[in-house]
Write an enzyme that holds these catalytic residues in place. Structure first.
Site, short mmCIF file in Angstrom:
data_model
loop_
_atom_site.label_atom_id
_atom_site.label_comp_id
_atom_site.label_asym_id
_atom_site.label_seq_id
_atom_site.Cartn_x
_atom_site.Cartn_y
_atom_site.Cartn_z
NE ARG A 173 46.71 22.81 51.34
CZ ARG A 173 46.35 24.01 51.73
NH1 ARG A 173 46.21 24.25 53.04
NH2 ARG A 173 46.13 24.97 50.87
CG ASP A 203 49.06 16.89 58.29
OD1 ASP A 203 49.07 17.92 57.57
OD2 ASP A 203 48.28 16.74 59.26
NE ARG A 262 47.22 12.74 62.64
CZ ARG A 262 48.15 13.71 62.72
NH1 ARG A 262 48.38 14.49 61.67
NH2 ARG A 262 48.82 13.88 63.83
#
Lengths: 246, 246
Positions: A50, A52, A197
């Site tokens: 996945r 974002d 991140r």
């Protein structure tokens, strides 16, 4: 029924991430719609992970099962003719029936771009984090060396994530600076939610002195999210490559 | 009242060109609004030239007259705080009262980018022309050599333009290829409407054989638009730099 693996790149700016959701345009839905148009089937794609909202893909992989007789080498151009200009399929090949783009992945590399200059650059808007203060690349590399390895990365997982097994292996974190661009490549066997991140934010916070390098091991070992750095904006994150044993 | 010269870069994708118009957002209006907010005045900016919708600026210059006491070195960051992220001012200096960013320009360079690969790249979407057929850079350079010089460029002006003096000097056309990007830098003392985009289209049409290199001189001399190549899309065009004698 063939199992086909495709590689694509996409600019994630206009999408609410990879995974299909109600009331928002996603990569998954857009690619499935293009495949449906091309094959006349109702296709389901299996993405390698996945991403974002606003995160990009350079070499993103997905597989899907199809009865279509279109030769694999024709798929990229045929599929691109049905896709918007911000998504492009560059490769397609047949893989064994039990291959899955997510679960068959051995390791993945994410790239993070920082535009590091006093004045922002419109051509890196939505494609890099703009960071106007000076960053010492050597200090960033020192922080990266402390972060990499096989360990519990709970302190690098977004709060509220339901995952309980938080041990991961980060094989390498390579940091290069060219002109005003700092490029951070993080390679690992798997990543927790927001992990790259938060790694980037922690490296920056260490370089600026907000986190002391001497405290970093202890902060990581605490497994507490509040002991690591900020979560870097999604705009600078790219799924760079995925490695398979096929 | 000071006369200030600013340099800015902008991603033109979201704008209907430089020049202010009714019912469409333009660079001129956006910068003037930001200046008004910053200075409390009603500012008018003088741009170094008009750029069309979707054309970009790398080093675009404008000047404006102001009673504001903000020091010139503070202007870039102060103005950027009022501007959207796709426009960025990088320099500001005081210039003589009679300086005008358009009329004081001695020469200008435009850059054109072609993404030349079989498969399109989402990260060059809206930033380059996508051209999937192979292009021979040597042939492109031969065409460029025939085009450059001081001559009547009427055959390189969009039809319907009211300009009658169509003699211009193109000092150089430099073509470089790196990976899949072909970069064409056109430097001249002035440009007719769509001139750079028609130069690029003519260079491509000559490289692909649609226009014979042996016919090119004659086609240019005919001064007829229908004798030169297609008008390349605006997305690949960048105002690259402007030269002043100050």
């Amino acid at each position: 029924m063939r199992n086909l693996l495709c590689r694509m790149s996409y600019n994630g700016t206009a999408y609410h991430g990879f995974q299909r959701q109600k009331n928002a345009v996603t990569i998954e839905e857009t690619v499935e719609n293009a495949l449906d148009l091309l094959t006349g089937e109702k296709n389901v794609i299996y993405g390698c992970g996945r991403t974002d909202a606003r995160v990009h893909g350079i070499n993103y992989y997905f597989n899907f099962k199809t009865d279509s007789s279109i030769p694999v080498e024709k798929f990229p151009l045929a599929l691109n003719s049905k896709l918007p200009d911000d998504i492009s399929v560059s490769m397609c090949r047949e893989v064994p029936d039990d291959f899955n783009a997510r679960f068959s992945a051995i390791k993945k590399t994410y790239r993070y771009l920082i535009y590091n200059d006093r004045i922002r650059n419109p051509f890196y808007d939505k494609r890099a984090m703009f960071f106007p203060r000076e960053l010492d690349v050597e200090k960033m590399r020192e922080a990266a060396d402390k972060i990499k390895g096989t360990k519990d990365f709970a302190a690098f997982m977004a709060q509220g994530s339901p995952i309980t097994d938080t041990v991961r292996s980060v094989y390498s974190i390579e940091i290069e600076k060219k002109d005003n661009i700092i490029q951070i490549d993080v390679c690992g066997n798997g990543f927790l939610y927001n992990m790259v991140r938060i790694i980037v934010g922690t490296i920056i916070d260490t370089a600026t002195g907000k986190i002391k390098i001497s405290e970093l091991d202890e902060r990581i070992a605490s497994k507490k999210r509040e002991n690591t750095g900020f979560t870097a904006v999604p705009d600078g994150l790219y799924l760079y490559d995925v490695y398979y044993d096929i």
